[in-house]
Write a protein that holds these residues in place. Structure first.
Motif, PDB file in Angstrom:
ATOM      1  N   ARG A   1       0.847  -1.209  -0.009  1.00 49.99           N
ATOM      2  CA  ARG A   1      -0.052   0.077  -0.123  1.00 49.99           C
ATOM      3  C   ARG A   1       0.966   1.064  -0.011  1.00 49.99           C
ATOM      4  NH1 ARG A   1      -4.620  -1.891   4.569  1.00 49.99           N
ATOM      5  NH2 ARG A   1      -5.686  -3.201   3.118  1.00 49.99           N
ATOM      6  N   GLU A   2       2.099   1.478   0.812  1.00 52.80           N
ATOM      7  CA  GLU A   2       2.821   2.388   0.871  1.00 52.80           C
ATOM      8  C   GLU A   2       3.709   2.744  -0.342  1.00 52.80           C
ATOM      9  OE1 GLU A   2       5.321   1.526   4.259  1.00 52.80           O
ATOM     10  OE2 GLU A   2       3.562   1.954   5.787  1.00 52.80           O
ATOM     11  N   GLU A   3       4.083   1.786  -1.038  1.00 52.55           N
ATOM     12  CA  GLU A   3       4.767   1.718  -2.237  1.00 52.55           C
ATOM     13  C   GLU A   3       3.770   1.763  -3.284  1.00 52.55           C
ATOM     14  OE1 GLU A   3       7.957   2.492  -2.225  1.00 52.55           O
ATOM     15  OE2 GLU A   3       8.058   2.388  -0.115  1.00 52.55           O
ATOM     16  N   ASN A   4       2.517   1.450  -3.432  1.00 51.87           N
ATOM     17  CA  ASN A   4       1.638   1.282  -4.507  1.00 51.87           C
ATOM     18  C   ASN A   4       2.218   0.363  -5.642  1.00 51.87           C
ATOM     19  OD1 ASN A   4      -0.648   2.226  -5.562  1.00 51.87           O
ATOM     20  ND2 ASN A   4       0.243   3.662  -6.936  1.00 51.87           N
ATOM     21  N   CYS A   5       2.558  -0.537  -5.295  1.00 50.27           N
ATOM     22  CA  CYS A   5       2.886  -1.598  -6.270  1.00 50.27           C
ATOM     23  C   CYS A   5       3.099  -2.994  -5.660  1.00 50.27           C
ATOM     24  CB  CYS A   5       4.523  -1.105  -6.939  1.00 50.27           C
ATOM     25  SG  CYS A   5       5.838  -1.329  -5.631  1.00 50.27           S
ATOM     26  N   ALA A   6       3.288  -3.930  -6.669  1.00 52.49           N
ATOM     27  CA  ALA A   6       3.810  -5.369  -6.294  1.00 52.49           C
ATOM     28  C   ALA A   6       4.911  -5.420  -5.341  1.00 52.49           C
ATOM     29  CB  ALA A   6       3.715  -6.208  -7.506  1.00 52.49           C
ATOM     30  N   VAL A   7       4.650  -6.391  -4.483  1.00 51.09           N
ATOM     31  CA  VAL A   7       5.907  -6.602  -3.488  1.00 51.09           C
ATOM     32  C   VAL A   7       5.785  -8.042  -3.302  1.00 51.09           C
ATOM     33  CG1 VAL A   7       6.731  -5.992  -1.238  1.00 51.09           C
ATOM     34  CG2 VAL A   7       5.393  -4.371  -2.517  1.00 51.09           C
ATOM     35  N   SER A   8       6.989  -8.828  -3.329  1.00 49.66           N
ATOM     36  CA  SER A   8       7.171 -10.138  -2.784  1.00 49.66           C
ATOM     37  C   SER A   8       7.944 -10.142  -1.544  1.00 49.66           C
ATOM     38  CB  SER A   8       7.659 -11.027  -3.720  1.00 49.66           C
ATOM     39  OG  SER A   8       6.878 -11.339  -4.907  1.00 49.66           O
ATOM     40  N   ALA A   9       7.472 -11.030  -0.543  1.00 47.58           N
ATOM     41  CA  ALA A   9       8.159 -11.161   0.601  1.00 47.58           C
ATOM     42  C   ALA A   9       9.421 -12.147   0.277  1.00 47.58           C
ATOM     43  CB  ALA A   9       7.138 -11.691   1.699  1.00 47.58           C
ATOM     44  N   VAL A  10      10.370 -11.631   1.260  1.00 47.80           N
ATOM     45  CA  VAL A  10      11.606 -12.555   1.041  1.00 47.80           C
ATOM     46  C   VAL A  10      12.449 -12.496   2.219  1.00 47.80           C
ATOM     47  CG1 VAL A  10      12.183 -12.052  -1.536  1.00 47.80           C
ATOM     48  CG2 VAL A  10      13.070 -10.474   0.621  1.00 47.80           C
ATOM     49  N   GLN A  11      13.248 -13.697   2.625  1.00 46.22           N
ATOM     50  CA  GLN A  11      14.024 -13.847   3.614  1.00 46.22           C
ATOM     51  C   GLN A  11      15.449 -14.212   3.223  1.00 46.22           C
ATOM     52  OE1 GLN A  11      12.783 -17.337   6.135  1.00 46.22           O
ATOM     53  NE2 GLN A  11      12.857 -16.009   7.870  1.00 46.22           N
TER      54      GLN A  11
END
Length: 380
Positions: free
Chosen positions: A228-238
């Motif tokens: 929401r903050e970046e207004n784009c697709a985001v994938s979680a990583v570790q």
């Protein structure tokens, strides 16, 4: 100039692609250099000018123009100072915080559970951090609803729906089931949910992982908030040890300026060898022998299904994973990776069910009791 060019916000890199000939008049220059967007379907954008968008427009979608008049008073593209492949100059895109939140309002989720080796794992029972016995499916659904999701699609094998409805308990009312008739891979399983998602951003989780957060916000909530903050697709990583590369999609990229946990994605490979990872997936700042591996959790935009469809057409009958489509997504729209403050536990590997249960217990009300029992066992 050519018949296609891109416009990007210099700070957030919100991208639009315009083509000629076209159908929509999209934007005109407002006072103080702020653009206003027009559209009946997007009431949070100020309505300007005489023409309006007849269909929804997502900030990462491709858009077209009815004519070449991009800005008020401009009669042709030359007035914008454009050359082949260049970006328009003299204006920028602006979205308020409220507009960004509305654009990436994630209210639906897709859980893939049709893999031949994984489809029984969501039915396994665990004791959750509150000390209550639940199925893995219930724990995963609680993870997504805590992030604000109201509708959940579960992609299953034919005949698995009754068992999944029973395993979901009271949460079954939130679920919509879609079947994958043939085992054509992870990517095709997710594509089966395209009609359910429609024109909405969505949260996606795999069904053979359980997640434990190291902060009050659950892992999925951390990811949705970042999207929401970046207004784009985001994938979680570790960050993950090299010896675990055979189990995960892995990405290469660089840390965003001024951020500690957000990366710009440059490349993604599915289960790379250590040599492949060393050659193309090194991420500056990570400990030696560690790589950014996918967490099994993504927030994606509707255009991703178009990317996935092309990958499926190219693959024919060959099963595909998700990583090739995610790699292409990085070249089509703004796409980031977020290091989650927490851990994922793959229940489909050796001792995976055991490690997931221990993690849930160590983060819950029975922590001291479990530790005491383990000490007794080790002392024998």
């Amino acid at each position: 100039m050519g018949n296609e060019f891109s416009v990007r916000h210099p700070g957030r890199a919100i991208g639009y692609t315009f083509k000629h000939p076209a159908r929509y008049f999209l934007v005109e220059l407002g006072e103080r250099g702020r653009e206003s967007f027009s559209g009946r379907s997007l009431p949070m954008w100020q309505i300007v000018g005489r023409k309006r968008l007849p269909t929804p427009l997502h900030p990462t979608s491709k858009a077209t123009l009815k004519d070449k008049k991009l800005l008020a008073g401009c009669s042709d593209d030359a007035n914008l100072g454009l050359s082949d492949g260049a970006e328009p100059t003299g204006f920028r895109f602006f979205l308020s915080s409220e507009e960004r939140r509305t654009a990436m309002d994630v209210q639906c989720a897709v859980i893939t559970a049709a893999g031949p080796q994984q489809h029984r794992l969501p039915l396994q029972r665990f004791v959750d951090p509150q000390g209550e016995e639940k199925t893995a499916l219930q724990i995963i659904v609680e993870e997504v609803t805590a992030a604000g999701v109201e509708q959940v699609c579960v992609v299953v094998r034919p005949g698995d729906q009754p068992a999944y409805r029973e395993a979901a308990g009271d949460d079954a009312r939130l679920l919509t089931f879609v079947e994958q008739p043939q085992p054509r891979g992870y990517g095709e399983a997710l594509y089966r949910a395209a009609s359910f998602v429609g024109n909405r951003p969505f949260l996606h989780l795999v069904s053979d992982h359980l997640y434990v957060s190291d902060e009050p916000r659950p892992c999925a909530q951390q990811l949705v908030q970042a999207a929401r903050e970046e207004n784009c697709a985001v994938s979680a990583v570790q960050p993950t040890r090299e010896n675990m590369l055979p189990y995960y999609g892995t990405l290469g990229g660089r840390l965003m300026a001024g951020r500690k946990n957000l990366y710009e994605i440059e490349n993604i490979l599915e289960k790379p060898t250590p040599t492949q990872a060393e050659q193309s997936l090194l991420v500056p700042g990570l400990r030696a022998g560690h790589y950014l591996c996918l967490f099994g959790m993504h927030v994606l935009t509707p255009p991703f299904f178009g990317v996935l469809e092309k990958c499926l057409e190219h693959a024919g009958d060959t099963p595909i994973s998700l990583s090739p489509a995610l790699a292409q997504l990085a070249g089509c729209e703004r796409y980031l990776a977020l290091t989650i403050n927490g851990s994922r536990f793959n229940t489909g590997v050796k001792y995976g069910l055991l490690m997931a249960q221990l993690a849930l217990a160590f983060h819950g009300v029975d922590r001291e009791e479990i530790l005491a029992r383990l000490v007794e066992m080790l002392a024998k």
